[in-house]
Enzyme design. Structure first.
Site, PDB file in Angstrom:
ATOM      1  N   LYS A 177     -10.840  -3.166   9.345  1.00  0.00           N
ATOM      2  CA  LYS A 177     -10.217  -4.161   8.456  1.00  0.00           C
ATOM      3  C   LYS A 177     -11.164  -5.336   8.244  1.00  0.00           C
ATOM      4  O   LYS A 177     -11.570  -6.001   9.195  1.00  0.00           O
ATOM      5  CB  LYS A 177      -8.911  -4.653   9.081  1.00  0.00           C
ATOM      6  CG  LYS A 177      -8.188  -5.759   8.337  1.00  0.00           C
ATOM      7  CD  LYS A 177      -6.806  -5.945   8.956  1.00  0.00           C
ATOM      8  CE  LYS A 177      -6.108  -7.202   8.473  1.00  0.00           C
ATOM      9  NZ  LYS A 177      -6.552  -8.391   9.226  1.00  0.00           N
ATOM     10  N   HIS A 185      -5.205  -1.143  -4.741  1.00  0.00           N
ATOM     11  CA  HIS A 185      -5.651   0.022  -3.974  1.00  0.00           C
ATOM     12  C   HIS A 185      -6.418   0.929  -4.912  1.00  0.00           C
ATOM     13  O   HIS A 185      -5.926   1.285  -5.991  1.00  0.00           O
ATOM     14  CB  HIS A 185      -4.451   0.724  -3.338  1.00  0.00           C
ATOM     15  CG  HIS A 185      -3.753  -0.155  -2.354  1.00  0.00           C
ATOM     16  ND1 HIS A 185      -2.742  -1.012  -2.727  1.00  0.00           N
ATOM     17  CD2 HIS A 185      -3.985  -0.385  -1.037  1.00  0.00           C
ATOM     18  CE1 HIS A 185      -2.350  -1.710  -1.671  1.00  0.00           C
ATOM     19  NE2 HIS A 185      -3.090  -1.352  -0.638  1.00  0.00           N
ATOM     20  N   ASP A 233      -2.923  -7.863  -4.898  1.00  0.00           N
ATOM     21  CA  ASP A 233      -3.234  -6.664  -4.130  1.00  0.00           C
ATOM     22  C   ASP A 233      -3.713  -5.545  -5.053  1.00  0.00           C
ATOM     23  O   ASP A 233      -3.300  -5.458  -6.213  1.00  0.00           O
ATOM     24  CB  ASP A 233      -1.959  -6.214  -3.404  1.00  0.00           C
ATOM     25  CG  ASP A 233      -2.249  -5.485  -2.112  1.00  0.00           C
ATOM     26  OD1 ASP A 233      -3.426  -5.314  -1.778  1.00  0.00           O
ATOM     27  OD2 ASP A 233      -1.279  -5.099  -1.442  1.00  0.00           O
ATOM     28  N   GLN A 247       1.242 -11.363  -3.255  1.00  0.00           N
ATOM     29  CA  GLN A 247      -0.150 -11.027  -2.962  1.00  0.00           C
ATOM     30  C   GLN A 247      -0.861 -10.371  -4.141  1.00  0.00           C
ATOM     31  O   GLN A 247      -0.330  -9.496  -4.809  1.00  0.00           O
ATOM     32  CB  GLN A 247      -0.205 -10.080  -1.761  1.00  0.00           C
ATOM     33  CG  GLN A 247      -1.605  -9.851  -1.220  1.00  0.00           C
ATOM     34  CD  GLN A 247      -1.581  -9.130   0.112  1.00  0.00           C
ATOM     35  OE1 GLN A 247      -0.994  -8.062   0.236  1.00  0.00           O
ATOM     36  NE2 GLN A 247      -2.211  -9.709   1.104  1.00  0.00           N
ATOM     37  N   CYS A 260       0.787  -1.239   0.000  1.00  0.00           N
ATOM     38  CA  CYS A 260       0.000   0.000   0.000  1.00  0.00           C
ATOM     39  C   CYS A 260       0.819   1.289   0.000  1.00  0.00           C
ATOM     40  O   CYS A 260       0.539   2.182  -0.814  1.00  0.00           O
ATOM     41  CB  CYS A 260      -1.059  -0.007   1.104  1.00  0.00           C
ATOM     42  SG  CYS A 260      -0.681  -0.919   2.578  1.00  0.00           S
ATOM     43  N   HIS A 270      -8.660  -0.813   0.030  1.00  0.00           N
ATOM     44  CA  HIS A 270      -7.658  -1.878  -0.113  1.00  0.00           C
ATOM     45  C   HIS A 270      -8.417  -3.171  -0.394  1.00  0.00           C
ATOM     46  O   HIS A 270      -9.429  -3.447   0.259  1.00  0.00           O
ATOM     47  CB  HIS A 270      -6.870  -2.083   1.185  1.00  0.00           C
ATOM     48  CG  HIS A 270      -6.198  -0.862   1.723  1.00  0.00           C
ATOM     49  ND1 HIS A 270      -4.831  -0.805   1.931  1.00  0.00           N
ATOM     50  CD2 HIS A 270      -6.675   0.341   2.129  1.00  0.00           C
ATOM     51  CE1 HIS A 270      -4.510   0.377   2.449  1.00  0.00           C
ATOM     52  NE2 HIS A 270      -5.619   1.090   2.573  1.00  0.00           N
ATOM     53  N   ARG A 273       7.114 -10.992   5.554  1.00  0.00           N
ATOM     54  CA  ARG A 273       6.710 -10.671   6.919  1.00  0.00           C
ATOM     55  C   ARG A 273       7.299 -11.712   7.863  1.00  0.00           C
ATOM     56  O   ARG A 273       7.297 -12.908   7.557  1.00  0.00           O
ATOM     57  CB  ARG A 273       5.177 -10.645   7.048  1.00  0.00           C
ATOM     58  CG  ARG A 273       4.532  -9.559   6.231  1.00  0.00           C
ATOM     59  CD  ARG A 273       3.017  -9.555   6.360  1.00  0.00           C
ATOM     60  NE  ARG A 273       2.417  -8.644   5.396  1.00  0.00           N
ATOM     61  CZ  ARG A 273       1.117  -8.541   5.170  1.00  0.00           C
ATOM     62  NH1 ARG A 273       0.263  -9.298   5.852  1.00  0.00           N
ATOM     63  NH2 ARG A 273       0.648  -7.694   4.274  1.00  0.00           N
TER      64      ARG A 273
END
Length: 585
Positions: A412, A327, A325, A323, A276, A458, A305
Site C-alpha cells: 500500500k 480502480h 477514487d 473520496q 473497490c 488503486h 469508516r
C-alpha cells in the site's frame, strides 16, 4: 550527516535527558518516567509533587543551559536490578521498567551519565552534548497516562524540540506559529466552510455554502481532468450486503473500521467503507477484451469508516467522507507503464495546487505476522512489491518503505504531501493489487484468445474532499486561488451615491458567472475593505464618483496591492482567464 534521522533522534533523546536533569535540580522530589525522542522533538513524563505550568519554562530552560556547561559526553554504566531500584526510591515507574529491562532481575540494566545526572536508559546519544545541545525550546505541557492506560496514574508530559542549528530551530518555531494561524478548524469556522452538529454525530461534517463551492469546484476539475486522461465515471450505492466484504476479504480483517451492520429483510448490510469491491463487480458485469484495457473506473464515492472519537480531527479525520477514487484494470505486462501514468496524474494535480513536495510511503508486510494479517501467498506478494517498486522508480517519485504498513491484500502506497510551511499529510493512496482479481475471479480475453486475470491499480490522488479541503485551508491559509474561492470578488461602493452603479457592476459580473457579492452597507470604505480581506476575498472592486463616470472599477487584490482602475470588461477578462487557467494567484 547531522540531519539524518538517527542523528536527530540521538540529539533529541539527549535533550530529553537534559530536561530531566533540570527538572530534578529544580524539584528534587519529582518522579521520572520516560523521555523518548519523537518526530521533530522529544518529551519527558514526570509525576510532580506540585503543579507546574508553561510559565515555568523560562526557569527550566535557564537551568538546562547552566547544567549543559558541565556535560562533556554520555558514560554508560550497568547495575543489577536491586542496585538500580535504589537509584529511584518510591518510583514505581522506574521500578516497573527495571523489572522489564532486567527480565525480572536476571540481567543488568544500563544507565547513562552526563555531568552529575544519570538515568536508566538503553542508549542513543550524541557525542558532544556541550556543543551540540545548544538549540532547543520547550513547547507545551499535557497530561499523559503512564503507558497510555487510563487505569494508570496521570503524569505531566513536557514537550520540547531540539535542532542541530539555530536557523533550523527558528524555522521550526516559525512553522509552529504559522501552523496555529493556518489551523483549518479555526479557518473553517471563520470562513464558514464547514461545521459539526452534536445532533448529527461526531466526525460527520456539514458543508456550508462556501465549503460546498470549494468541494464542487475540486470535483468538477477532477471530472474534467480524468475524462481527458481516459477514465470512465461510475456510481455505486452507500450500503452493501455483507457477502461482498466476505468475498473481498475485508471481513474480518477490516471489521473494526466498519460500522455495525443493519438488518434489512433478514440480511446484513454495511455502510460502504471503500469503493473497490463495488468497482470489481462493475468490471465483472461482462466479458472484457485486451483491447479495452487499461479500463479506468472512477468515482467520487461517499464512504463511512468508524474512527475512535479521540482520533477525530476537524476535516482531517472524519467518519463520513467523499473520496476521489479509481480502480484501473490492466494487463500485468502493462502495470509499470500504467503506474507511471498514474503518478504523472498525481504530479499534475499537485503542481496545479502549488504542492511542491510529495512522496510515497510504501507499506509492506510485517515479516513477524505474515499468516494472521495478510491474504495471498508469498509469490503474489513478491510480484506485487516488485511491480510497485518498478513503477515508483520509473516515475522518479521519492519513496520510503514501511514494514507493517501494507493492506491485507497487497502493498500500500500512501501519498504524503507537504504544505507550504513544511507540514506533511497523508492524502491518498496508490496500490498494485494482484489479490482481488483472484478473489473476484476477474478476467479478460488476451491477444491469443485466452482468459487472463488483470492486475488492479488503486489510486486516489486528491484523497477525500474532507481531508483535501482541510489541507488546502492550511496550505493557502484560507486565501484560496480565484477558481476555488467561494467569493471571487466583492463590489464596494464608497458611499450611497454609488450604490446604483455598484448594483449594475454586481449584476454584470454575476451574469458572467463570477461568484460576486455586493457590500452596500452604510459603513466606511476602510471597514468594508478590512472585512473583505479578513474573508480572504481575492478581489475588491471599489466604486467612487470617478469610477461611476468612467464606467470602471478600482481593483484591489487581497494582498493589499492596488491594481489600478480598469474598465469592467477588462476586469472580467482578467478574472475569467485566472479561473479558466486555474492559476494559483
Amino acid at each position: 550527516m547531522k540531519n539524518d534521522k538517527e542523528y536527530l533522534e540521538h540529539l533529541r533523546h539527549s535533550c530529553a535527558h537534559l530536561l530531566a536533569a533540570a527538572v530534578m535540580k529544580l524539584w528534587p522530589d519529582t518522579k521520572r518516567a520516560i523521555g523518548p525522542a519523537i518526530e521533530d522533538g522529544f518529551y519527558f513524563d514526570f509525576e510532580f509533587s506540585k503543579s507546574i505550568s508553561e510559565k515555568d519554562f523560562p526557569k527550566i530552560e535557564k537551568t538546562m543551559r547552566e547544567i549543559l556547561k558541565g556535560w562533556d559526553g554520555f558514560e554508560r554504566h550497568e547495575l543489577n536490578a536491586k542496585e538500580a531500584k535504589k537509584e529511584y526510591p518510591n518510583n514505581p515507574f522506574k521500578h516497573e521498567m527495571i523489572d522489564e529491562f532486567s527480565e525480572k532481575g536476571k540481567k543488568k540494566v544500563s544507565f547513562y551519565k552526563s555531568g552529575d545526572y544519570w538515568d536508566l536508559c538503553r542508549g542513543g546519544h550524541i557525542k558532544n552534548p556541550k556543543q551540540e545541545l545548544q538549540h532547543f525550546k520547550l513547547l507545551s505541557i499535557a497530561g499523559a497516562y503512564w503507558r497510555g492506560s487510563e487505569k494508570n496514574p496521570m503524569l505531566t508530559r513536557i514537550y520540547g524540540t531540539c535542532w542541530p542549528t539555530k536557523g533550523e530551530l527558528e524555522k521550526y518555531l516559525w512553522q509552529l506559529e504559522e501552523a496555529k494561524k493556518r489551523d483549518h478548524r479555526i479557518l473553517g469556522e471563520k470562513l464558514e466552510i464547514f461545521t459539526f452538529a452534536e445532533e448529527i454525530g461526531a466526525g460527520l461534517p456539514l458543508w456550508l455554502p462556501h465549503g460546498t463551492i470549494i468541494r464542487e469546484e475540486l470535483e468538477k476539475w477532477a471530472k474534467e481532468t480524468e475524462t481527458k486522461w481516459g477514465y470512465q465515471r461510475v456510481v455505486t450505492p452507500h450500503i452493501t450486503k455483507e457477502q461482498l466484504y466476505k468475498i473481498s476479504g475485508h471481513l474480518p480483517y477490516y471489521a473494526d473500521d466498519m460500522y455495525s451492520p443493519i438488518d434489512i429483510e433478514g440480511e446484513k448490510y454495511y455502510l460502504k467503507p471503500m469503493n473497490c469491491p463495488h468497482h470489481h463487480m462493475i468490471y465483472k458485469n461482462r466479458i472484457h477484451s485486451y483491447r479495452e484495457l487499461p479500463l479506468r473506473l472512477t468515482e467520487y464515492g461517499q464512504l463511512y469508516r468508524f474512527e475512535l472519537s479521540g482520533a477525530l480531527h476537524g476535516l482531517m479525520r472524519v467518519r463520513g467522507f467523499c473520496q476521489n477514487d479509481a480502480h484501473i484494470y490492466v494487463a500485468e505486462k502493462d502495470v509499470v507503464d500504467e503506474f507511471v501514468r498514474v503518478m504523472d496524474l498525481h504530479k499534475y494535480y499537485y503542481d496545479k495546487l502549488g504542492i511542491k513536495n510529495f512522496k510515497v510511503k510504501l507499506g509492506l508486510r510485517d515479516p513477524k505476522n505474515l499468516r494472521k494479517k495478510y491474504h495471498g501467498n508469498d509469490a503474489m506478494w513478491k510480484k506485487a512489491e516488485k511491480l510497485t517498486r518498478a513503477g515508483l522508480e520509473k516515475s522518479g517519485v521519492e519513496y520510503e518503505e514501511d514494514s507493517g504498513g501494507a493492506a491485507h491484500y497487497g502493498p500500500k502506497g500512501d501519498i504524503i504531501i507537504q504544505s507550504v510551511i513544511g507540514k506533511e499529510y497523508a492524502i491518498g493512496t496508490v496500490q498494485v493489487d494482484l489479490f482481488m482479481p483472484e478473489r473476484f475471479d476477474l478476467k479478460f480475453t488476451n491477444e491469443k484468445g485466452q482468459q487472463e486475470k488483470p492486475a488492479i491499480i488503486h489510486r486516489a490522488p486528491l484523497g477525500s474532499h474532507e481531508r483535501m479541503v482541510g489541507f488546502l485551508l492550511e496550505h493557502f491559509a484560507g486565501a484560496f486561488p480565484v477558481w476555488l474561492s467561494p467569493v471571487q470578488a466583492v463590489v464596494l461602493p464608497i458611499s450611497e451615491k454609488q450604490n446604483k452603479y455598484a448594483k449594475i457592476t454586481f449584476t454584470f459580473l454575476k451574469e458572467n458567472d463570477i461568484r460576486v457579492e455586493l457590500d452596500d452597507r452604510n459603513e466606511s470604505i476602510g471597514k468594508k475593505i478590512r472585512e473583505a480581506e479578513m474573508q480572504k476575498i481575492p478581489y475588491m472592486l471599489i466604486v467612487g464618483e470617478k469610477e461611476v463616470r468612467a464606467k470602471s472599477v478600482a481593483v484591489r487584490a487581497r494582498n493589499q496591492k492596488d491594481l489600478g482602475t480598469m474598465k469592467l470588461e477588462k476586469f472580467l477578462e482578467k478574472i475569467k482567464h485566472e479561473i479558466q487557467a486555474r492559476s494559483q494567484s
